[in-house]
Design a protein around this motif. Structure first.
Motif, mmCIF file in Angstrom:
data_model
loop_
_atom_site.group_PDB
_atom_site.id
_atom_site.type_symbol
_atom_site.label_atom_id
_atom_site.label_comp_id
_atom_site.label_asym_id
_atom_site.label_seq_id
_atom_site.Cartn_x
_atom_site.Cartn_y
_atom_site.Cartn_z
ATOM 1 N N ALA A 290 0.964 -1.285 0.113
ATOM 2 C CA ALA A 290 0.140 -0.105 0.377
ATOM 3 C C ALA A 290 1.050 1.122 0.129
ATOM 4 O O ALA A 290 0.512 2.493 -0.516
ATOM 5 N N ALA A 291 2.189 1.245 0.596
ATOM 6 C CA ALA A 291 2.903 2.199 0.456
ATOM 7 C C ALA A 291 3.769 2.412 -0.533
ATOM 8 O O ALA A 291 4.350 3.566 -0.680
ATOM 9 N N GLY A 292 3.966 1.430 -1.411
ATOM 10 C CA GLY A 292 4.841 1.277 -2.554
ATOM 11 C C GLY A 292 6.284 1.252 -2.251
ATOM 12 O O GLY A 292 6.895 1.844 -2.746
ATOM 13 N N LEU A 293 6.459 0.548 -1.089
ATOM 14 C CA LEU A 293 7.645 0.451 -0.608
ATOM 15 C C LEU A 293 8.027 -1.112 -0.579
ATOM 16 O O LEU A 293 7.257 -1.790 -0.117
ATOM 17 N N SER A 294 9.306 -1.560 -0.381
ATOM 18 C CA SER A 294 9.774 -2.789 -0.107
ATOM 19 C C SER A 294 9.832 -2.889 1.386
ATOM 20 O O SER A 294 9.936 -1.894 2.304
#
Length: 187
Positions: free
Chosen positions: A30-34
């Motif tokens: 959802a955050a677009g992070l790994s």
């Protein structure tokens, strides 16, 4: 910036799928992070949840402090605080779900929730003190005021949960609560 993205994604995930349905992977997606970036900022999903609820508590405190300066009259000041809180929670119902409902999921979350509600209750007593008619009841009267504030805080929490997602205009909360705080100050 990444921490902010994770806090926002955490708020969204905890509110939409709940504590039990959330995961580090889902939050990161959802955050677009790994996940690597998640663990740069948070040790566990629990620490993220606590950070999200602490952020909500800070925003509520800022909301209250700003509202306290808007009126000199004690009744108007109480109404301004209640209205500001109603607007805050109505503007993002996810805050209600996370801070007041999902916060019951674990013992650690319940402890933090209890502290948050104690802060709300203390605020209620603070708003009620100037509304109380001067008398010589002393300490017992202060304790009754604190008890009334705690009871009203519990009622406010339940009303916010019941009306989660409804527009402020459709809820009779502000005027009614202001009247209740004023009446309870006299008990």
């Amino acid at each position: 910036r990444r921490r902010t993205l994770l806090l926002a994604a955490g708020l969204d995930q905890f509110a939409t799928v709940g504590w039990a349905g959330s995961s580090v992977q889902g939050i990161c997606r959802a955050a677009g992070l790994s996940p690597r970036y998640f663990y740069d900022h948070f040790d566990t999903r629990e620490t993220l949840f606590l950070a999200v609820t602490e952020q909500i508590a800070r925003e509520v405190e800022e909301t209250v402090l700003a509202a306290l300066t808007t009126a000199d009259d004690p009744l108007a000041r109480a109404g301004a605080v209640i209205e500001a809180l109603d607007h805050y929670f109505a503007s993002d119902p996810r805050t209600i779900r996370v801070a007041l409902m999902e916060s019951l999921s674990t013992a650690q979350f319940r402890d933090q929730r209890r502290a948050l509600l104690a802060t709300f209750s203390a605020l209620g007593a603070r708003l009620m003190r100037p509304l109380r008619q001067a008398d010589a009841r002393g300490r017992a009267s202060r304790r009754r005021l604190e008890l009334s504030a705690a009871v009203l805080t519990g009622g406010v929490v339940e009303a916010l949960i019941a009306w989660e997602g409804e527009p402020s205009a459709d809820r009779p909360l502000v005027g009614h609560l202001t009247d209740l705080y004023a009446a309870a100050a006299q008990v």
